[in-house]
Every structure is written in structure tokens, then in C-alpha cells.
Design an enzyme around this catalytic site. Sequence first.
Site, PDB file in Angstrom:
ATOM      1  N   ASP A 473       0.859  -1.182   0.000  1.00 17.80           N
ATOM      2  CA  ASP A 473       0.000   0.000   0.000  1.00 17.80           C
ATOM      3  C   ASP A 473       0.896   1.234   0.000  1.00 17.80           C
ATOM      4  O   ASP A 473       2.055   1.142   0.361  1.00 17.80           O
ATOM      5  CB  ASP A 473      -0.795   0.056   1.319  1.00 17.80           C
ATOM      6  CG  ASP A 473      -2.058  -0.765   1.206  1.00 17.80           C
ATOM      7  OD1 ASP A 473      -2.308  -1.251   0.106  1.00 17.80           O
ATOM      8  OD2 ASP A 473      -2.775  -0.915   2.205  1.00 17.80           O
ATOM      9  N   ASP A 794      -4.484  -2.708   4.920  1.00 15.32           N
ATOM     10  CA  ASP A 794      -5.001  -2.220   6.196  1.00 15.32           C
ATOM     11  C   ASP A 794      -6.522  -2.193   6.214  1.00 15.32           C
ATOM     12  O   ASP A 794      -7.123  -2.201   7.257  1.00 15.32           O
ATOM     13  CB  ASP A 794      -4.437  -0.820   6.508  1.00 15.32           C
ATOM     14  CG  ASP A 794      -4.667   0.145   5.353  1.00 15.32           C
ATOM     15  OD1 ASP A 794      -5.390  -0.228   4.405  1.00 15.32           O
ATOM     16  OD2 ASP A 794      -4.122   1.258   5.390  1.00 15.32           O
ATOM     17  N   ASP A 798      -9.179  -5.407   2.037  1.00 12.65           N
ATOM     18  CA  ASP A 798      -7.908  -6.032   1.647  1.00 12.65           C
ATOM     19  C   ASP A 798      -7.864  -7.496   2.074  1.00 12.65           C
ATOM     20  O   ASP A 798      -6.935  -8.215   1.707  1.00 12.65           O
ATOM     21  CB  ASP A 798      -6.715  -5.308   2.306  1.00 12.65           C
ATOM     22  CG  ASP A 798      -6.476  -3.944   1.680  1.00 12.65           C
ATOM     23  OD1 ASP A 798      -6.749  -3.801   0.484  1.00 12.65           O
ATOM     24  OD2 ASP A 798      -6.025  -3.033   2.394  1.00 12.65           O
TER      25      ASP A 798
END
Length: 1143
Positions: A473, A794, A798
Amino acid sequence: MGDMANSSIEFHPKPQQHQEVPHVGGFGCTLAELRSLMELRGAEALQKIQEAYGDVSGLCRRLKTSPTEGLSDNTNDLEKRRQIYGQNFIPPKQPKTFLQLVWEALQDVTLIILEVAAIVSLGLSFYAPPGEESEACGNVSGGAEDEGEAEAGWIEGAAILLSVICVVLVTAFNDWSKEKQFRGLQSRIEQEQKFTVIRNGQLLQVPVAALVVGDIAQVKYGDLLPADGVLIQGNDLKIDESSLTGESDHVRKSADKDPMLLSGTHVMEGSGRMVVTAVGVNSQTGIIFTLLGAGGEEEEKKDKKGKQQDGAMDSSQTRAKKQDGAVAMEMQPLKSAEGGEMEEREKKKANVPKKEKSVLQGKLTKLAVQIGKAGLVMSAITVIILVLYFVIETFVVDGRVWLAECTPVYVQYFVKFFIIGVTVLVVAVPEGLPLAVTISLAYSVKKMMKDNNLVRHLDACETMGNATAICSDKTGTLTTNRMTVVQSYLGDTHYKEIPAPSALTPKILDLLVHAISINSAYTTKILPPEKEGALPRQVGNKTECALLGFVLDLKRDFQPVREQIPEDQLYKVYTFNSVRKSMSTVIRMPDGGFRLFSKGASEILLKKCTNILNSNGELRGFRPRDRDDMVKKIIEPMACDGLRTICIAYRDFSAIQEPDWDNENEVVGDLTCIAVVGIEDPVRPEVPEAIRKCQRAGITVRMVTGDNINTARAIAAKCGIIQPGEDFLCLEGKEFNRRIRNEKGEIEQERLDKVWPKLRVLARSSPTDKHTLVKGIIDSTTGEQRQVVAVTGDGTNDGPALKKADVGFAMGIAGTDVAKEASDIILTDDNFTSIVKAVMWGRNVYDSISKFLQFQLTVNVVAVIVAFTGACITQDSPLKAVQMLWVNLIMDTFASLALATEPPTESLLLRKPYGRDKPLISRTMMKNILGHAVYQLTIIFTLLFVGELFFDIDSGRNAPLHSPPSEHYTIIFNTFVMMQLFNEINARKIHGERNVFDGIFSNPIFCTIVLGTFGIQIVIVQFGGKPFSCSPLSTEQWLWCLFVGVGELVWGQVIATIPTSQLKCLKEAGHGPGKDEMTDEELAEGEEEIDHAERELRRGQILWFRGLNRIQTQATGPRFLDLVNHKIAPRISEACTTFSVAK
């Protein structure tokens, strides 16, 4: 929203009938009432609330709590609630006691055989048979007997028993400490889990275990609900109840339709407030766990009856729970998703993809089988040679005839040969392997905690060493996640820094402040710094914090606006999600009309704008051409500076006709743009260096983000993910999907294979895109070997990608509970550099096991050949049973401890990943193993055949049985151990490095073990006497032994000089299992997601070998063979003779 909620009060039942019932502790509801209430859903539940309490406020009154202020933080009141309604804590299953674990370890088949052998041996040692031998059978009895036999005989049996006790205690202690470690890990995860409640009107983060019935809890996107409750007020709330119901569709919750919120379910969208009505064992998850616990015990009873074997569904489930569910499961409702529904599991079992064994496990299993086969061949050859030697000598050379009365004597000899054969087989197997793996992993996991890696699944640690790709990310992992507005476009002006409030028209300023203050989660706020001179604290969503910070920078305050329009007066809220990429809030205006505030990704929201505010705060038309202009001149330059661009807009609705709020596309359209702001999220200073290390180590880093492509590209360049002049791809989610899907819209692996190798940045991606990318890379067959992918995540969405990846990293600070549940490792500091540490530890585990193998196999090759040749030439092994036991202890337990606890070094990151097919034993290691074996065998055979001449002592060869220990054989034993000790130092390096002492003092365990072993060896030789078959040695003899030992180090340098590339004849060993070689059983074994350590507890093939090895070390000394030959075999042969005579 408030109006809607009030509509439910109009139905007034007769509540007075309930008030007559006196309730415990002065509360208006009993535990049973609340439990039965929580079993209802939807309209049924609403009706029950209305009949019994009037409405949710009535329920709050009965529970003595305020829907807005919450409970008073009074300790006595909280304690009283815990006593009446229970704690939010599900008691764990009782751990096994140490004695239970000892009993389990004793169930090992090989140990049982050893115990029996030891007891028989002990029994026979106190019994002297009338020994008579026929001359006619030849001089084949095992040498002269002496009167010392009786007193020495028991030592063998006692030694075996002692060794069994050692093995059992070590195994039990290992299991016990492993269980303890898992419980500690679990409780740590639990302590970190906090939930937001309102007490005394203040928002507090309290540990989940501290929640009580009557608490008012704030529920938001990404939460895993820790208790049951009834919704007081909600904004666009959607819940995933699949963990309880198995239905994958998200359930919409609202105070006037379905207000029941259940523990263990996940908040997928929206936010709200609920009053807690059931906690711990009384909550829905708790009830399931209680049933499961009972089920588990029944299951065990069934197991004992032998009705259900290991493969049984539920017992494997209880086993899987043993560690993850070991500790109080405050945060573990999720396990009910994995373990709650048996039928559900049965249904799914058919289509669940089988989880592969971890790479290392596959290689170790295969290697153990290879070594086992080699040992089998050696032992067969040994038996055949011994039998032929005996037969030829007796019947051909001496020309004897086989007489019936001699049969027992011959049988006894054949039994002895067979036992020697088994010795050779078992010496061959490195039974210390599982121990080395366990120690290495457990040690790494413990140390990784200090490096901010909380490992949830043991094998993830080792898989990380093989990682070839990391999909990371952007926000919070590569960047600091402390966002600030640095540029803005307001009233036709592009400000490169914060504008002065006086430069803005009051109307624009007012609209902007209201749009930001109201249209953001009320839980997001900016608090004063904790220390003087520090930055203000950002609480909640970081993007919203940046916007609120912008309001403060404009010398205005958001708090008075929020007090004027509290959260429960918000009419409708469309919360942010990954599909909308925007958030909108509707408020009612004093004139009866409505105003909608909206904020979101600029390129998405600007498409919905038809007006914009000019410098005087008046509306001006905003056509598509103006939008393209704005994108080019404002948004792209901001994005190229690495800024995230957010558009803030509003729309007014007249009071005449209320719009259909469910038609979101209609409502959030025709907007007026107030401002576009550029938010900076600086790259973490340490990230570029960490990414360079990854690239050097052969790991490709890809950025997967929801941000604008220009922003993403700018950040990727700052981090070093993309380099100027490289051939790389930066794609948006839409373009990515267009390239990988065919005309029917199906994903094609071939198309994906053309995209992913060059892809470095995937922007504006949805969670589905992330999952598609990860799956595509893993399933790809284009490279030489399968890619091993690590993913960071997070958000709640996901989850699928984290589960699919080989290693899923969840963020400890910003991560939602759902993400943490799907992950293998939790990064407690949300920092990319911690991932690099995980790679180092993973590679270190792999190298530690290779070091141990190199050392262990050298010992094995030498021991097998010594036992083999010794048996064939002198009909006796130069190394006695108890000595072999000691050598095994050095080789196994101590060596695995010493070599498996080497700390990792930066040099681990200078090589490419090993990959799934790289053998455990490389050519260099094979060269070292064979090279050192040659040296050791040369020395031992020289000592065995001419040692007595060199030292001028009596020969120990062909000594009669039970004669006192000879100096000759003691020197051989001592030299053998010295060579192993110095070779242990050589084994620290496996890639052909010359300096084997490099970093030796950074591992105190290694130094302690080498010195400790040396000390014990001195004691054994000088004072061991008869039990250890040792005779004390002189100083000169000791120095010679040491000299030969140190020669190992010199010889190591000689071996390092030989280039491996020249030795084409050397084979590698311990390759990973090929796709076609994975048997059904192996695949089935990994089906339940049980940790590496847990799988080891199943006594598998390697452990079977390990046990077998124990037999060898104790059951094959000459004394024990003698007991078998002289005491047991004659009984058998007598019985045989009697039988044949009777016939």
C-alpha cells in the site's frame, strides 16, 4: 435520521406490566431477557423492543445508560454490571498440563519399543542362564565371559531408560513452551484490540475485555464487533454477517428496520452508535464457542473410543483452535467463521483450494525420505555382507555342517547381524531436523517481535525468506500517514500555500468550514499535542484530519459547527467506500430544505459538478471543457508533486419536494464545487533505502494504491520503486482490467502474464484489482519458478488479497480488525522497513536449517560408514551405544540450538531469493559434507587400525565382551567428538566463506554450547568409566585429540579453496517437491490452516525416523546385542527346537 428514529415511538404498548418484575441489581432487564432479545432479527426484533421497552431509548433507560452521554465511568457501577451480565471474555479451553504432555510424548511407538527393550534388558541382566556350548557348532560364541558381566549388564538397560526419559521430557517441554508462547502471542494481540465507547460524554478507547452491558459503543467501517448490541443511530451501516450466518451478502442495518448488531460480524460500510446488550459467553459468538467447547470434549471422547481418526473434521478443528483459540478469545469471533459451522465447512470443503505445505517443510520431508532410502540400502548391504561373511567362514572355510542342535546359536548370530543392520539404518537419519526447525522458527518469531513483526502463523516467517514480490500500500506504509493540506484551489485562485483568511470571501470560507466539519466522521478530530512543541495529535481518518487541520490553519474551528449540528441530527450519510471513493452528508436547513455536502477523489467528484464558486462566492457554470482545463492546470500539477487531490462540493435541495435518498446517483449529482485541495503525505525517510535493499535482494516492490495515477507515480519515484530510464508500467485500475480481460470480461492468465512483470504502480485500484494482481502473479507459470508474493493491507476489503498472498502483512496501527485477521504477520509500526526485517529473518531461518543440515549430515555420513565398516571388519562398532547417545545429543539438541539461533546479518540481503525449487543442500554444502567426512574417516580408521602402535597402548580391537574399557577406543571416541566440535564452527558458513569465526561472539548461545560440550566431554572421558566405556587419558593423548580436532578448521580452508564449479559430479539434495510429487495425503495434511509448529506435533514421517534413531543409539551397543544373543535368542531357539522335535 432523527425524524426517522422518532417515528418508531408512536406505537405505545403497555410497559407497566414489565416494571412490576423486580430485577437484579436495580436494572430493568434480566440477562435471560437480553439473551432472548438478541436471538431475534429484523422486524421481529423491532416489535419485541417496542412491546417490551417502547423504543431503544427505553431499553437504555432500563439499562441505566444515556444514548448520548454513555455510562458514568464509575468503577462500582461497571463492576456491578460485570457481576450481573458477565464479562466480555470467553474463557479459553484449559491448556494441557505438563504431565498430560509427558503422557502424550510417551505414546510414540518407537519410544514404547525402547521402553520394552530397556525393561527386558534390565530383567535379563539379573538373570544368568546355564551357558553350555557345543564344540561342534564352532568357536562362534561372542568371546569369553567374565564375572563382571552381571554388574555391568544393568547399565545398558538403565542408560536406555534414562535416554527415553530425556527424550520424553524434552518433547513435552517443547510442546509446553510452544503452547505457552502461542497463548502469550494471542493475549498480546488481544490486549492491543481496543474499542471506542462513550463514557461521561467523552469518547474513550477501552480494551475489548472492559466492555460492559449498557456501554454506548461507536461503530465504524472496518470494526469487528466485540459484543452484541442494538443500534441507536446509524449512517449507511452495512454489516457482513457471514461469520455467523454463512450468507455472504452485506446486511443493511438501521434503527428503524433492523437494529440488531451481533458480535463477530464485520462492519463493511458506514458508522453508528449502539448500546451493548450482551457480552462474553452470552453474546452470539460466545454461545457458539460454548457449544464448540462442549463439542470438542465430546469429540475427544469419541476419539478415545477410536471411532474417529486424525482426519475427522471436528478434531482437526479443535486442533486448529488449540493455538489460535488458546487464549481468551476476546477478539476471536472470527474463529467462529473458520470453525463455527460444521455443515458450512463440509459444504465448502469440496471447493476450498488446498493449502500447500510450506516450502521448507516440503523440502525437509523429501530430504528425510531420500536419506531414509540411502540408509536402507546401506543397512541391507551391511546385513548381507555380515551374513555372507559368517556363512562362508563357518561352512566353507571351516567346512562345518549345519547341525540341528546348533540352530539356536546360528539364529542368535543372524539376529545380531540384523540388529547391526538396523543400527546403520538409524544412524543415517538426521532426527534432529524437526527440533532444529522448531527452535529456529520459535527463536525467530520471538526476536521478530522486537523488529515490530507480530507473527501470527509460524511458517510465514520462513516463507518470507523466499519472497520475490511485495505488493505494498502507499498510505501509511511507504508514507508517514500524517497528512496536511499544502495547496488549494479556492475562488478561481490556485494557492501554493495556506491562504490568509482575509483573502477569501466570507461565503466561500463559511461553506468550506461547514462542508469539512460536518461531512467527516465526528470521531475524527485534532487534539492538542501531548508535549510542548510537538505536532497536534491526529485522531481518526488521516485524510479527514488533514482537512480539519486546514480549517484550523484558516483560523476557524470545527468544534462549534459540530456542536451546532450534532451527529444524530444528520439527515442522511453516504459513507466513504472503495467503490464510491467519496463521502456525502445531508443536513436539514432552517427553511425546511436540505443541503448535501460531498468530498472525494477530485477526478471522480468533478465529473458530478455543474457549477463552481468564483472569487466573489457566486455560482458560475462548470462545463466539461472547464473541467478538462482544471485537470490540466490544477489537478495534474498537484498530483505530479505527489499530492493527493480532494474535491469539496455541495448542493441545495428545495423544501418543496424531498428527493428519493436511496437513489444515490440522482442525489449526489449536479454539485457546486467549493474547493480542490492538495494533501501531502510525506514519504517515510527510511523507505527509499529499504526499497533499495529489497531490489538488491532480488525482490520486486509494487505499489498498489487507490490514489490518483500522477500522485502514485510521483511517490513511487520518490521511494525508488520506479527509476528513470527503466522499462516499467504505471496503470490505473480501469486500464489494468481492460488489458487483462477478454471480450467476455473474463480474466485471462496469458494477458495478465504480459502485464505484471513490468507493472510497478497500480493506481485507482479497487480491492478486487489487488486480489486479481496477487492471484495472477502467484498462478503465473512464465518465470523459471513460481513467484512468492507478500502483500500489505489495512482495509477491511484487503482481506481477500491478504489471505491469497503467500504472506499477508496487516498494519497494526491503521489496520482494521478484519485485515489483521486475514494476515500472517502484523506490522506493529506500520512501517515498510519492518517488512525488510521480516525478509532477513525468513532467509536466516532457511540458512540456519541448512547450517544444521551440513553439520548433521557430516556426522551421519561418518557414523554410518564407521558403523558399517566396523561391523563388517571387526564385527563390533568402535563407538559404543552410550557414546553414540552422547554424540547424538551433541548433534541433535545442542547443535540445533547453537546453529538455529544465529542472528541475521545484512549480508543476507545481498543475494537473490532461493526460490521454491532451490535444493536445501547446495553443491557447496555437499562439497563441505563429503570433504569433512573424508578427513574424519581417514583419522578414525587410522586410529582404529594403527592407533595402538602410534600411542604405544593395548589394541582395543577384538577385545572379549565386558572387558574393561580400552584407552584405544576411548581415544577414537574422544577424537570423534573433538572433530565434531570444531566442525560445528565450520558449519556456521554454508556459502563457501573463508572466515568461519565472523560474528561468532554475537551469538552467545553458540559459544556457551561449544564450551559446555567440551567441558562435559572432559568429565565423560576422565570420570565416565564403565557406563561410558571410557578409560581416562593422559595430557599428551588429550593434546593429540585436540590437535586432530583443530585440523578440521585447517581442512575447512583447504576445502574452501577447491572451486565448486569444477566438481560437476556432486549432486544437490533436498529439492522442493514438484507439483506432480505432492501426494494426496500431503495435500490433505495442509488442508486445515494449522501452523507449521502444530503440524509438527502430528508425529509425521520425519519424527518417526527420529524415534527410530533413538532406538539405534541405545539398542545397538555390544552389551545390549550380547544380552539379545546370549539370553533372549537361546530361549527362542529352544522353543523352535522343541517345536520341530514335537513335529
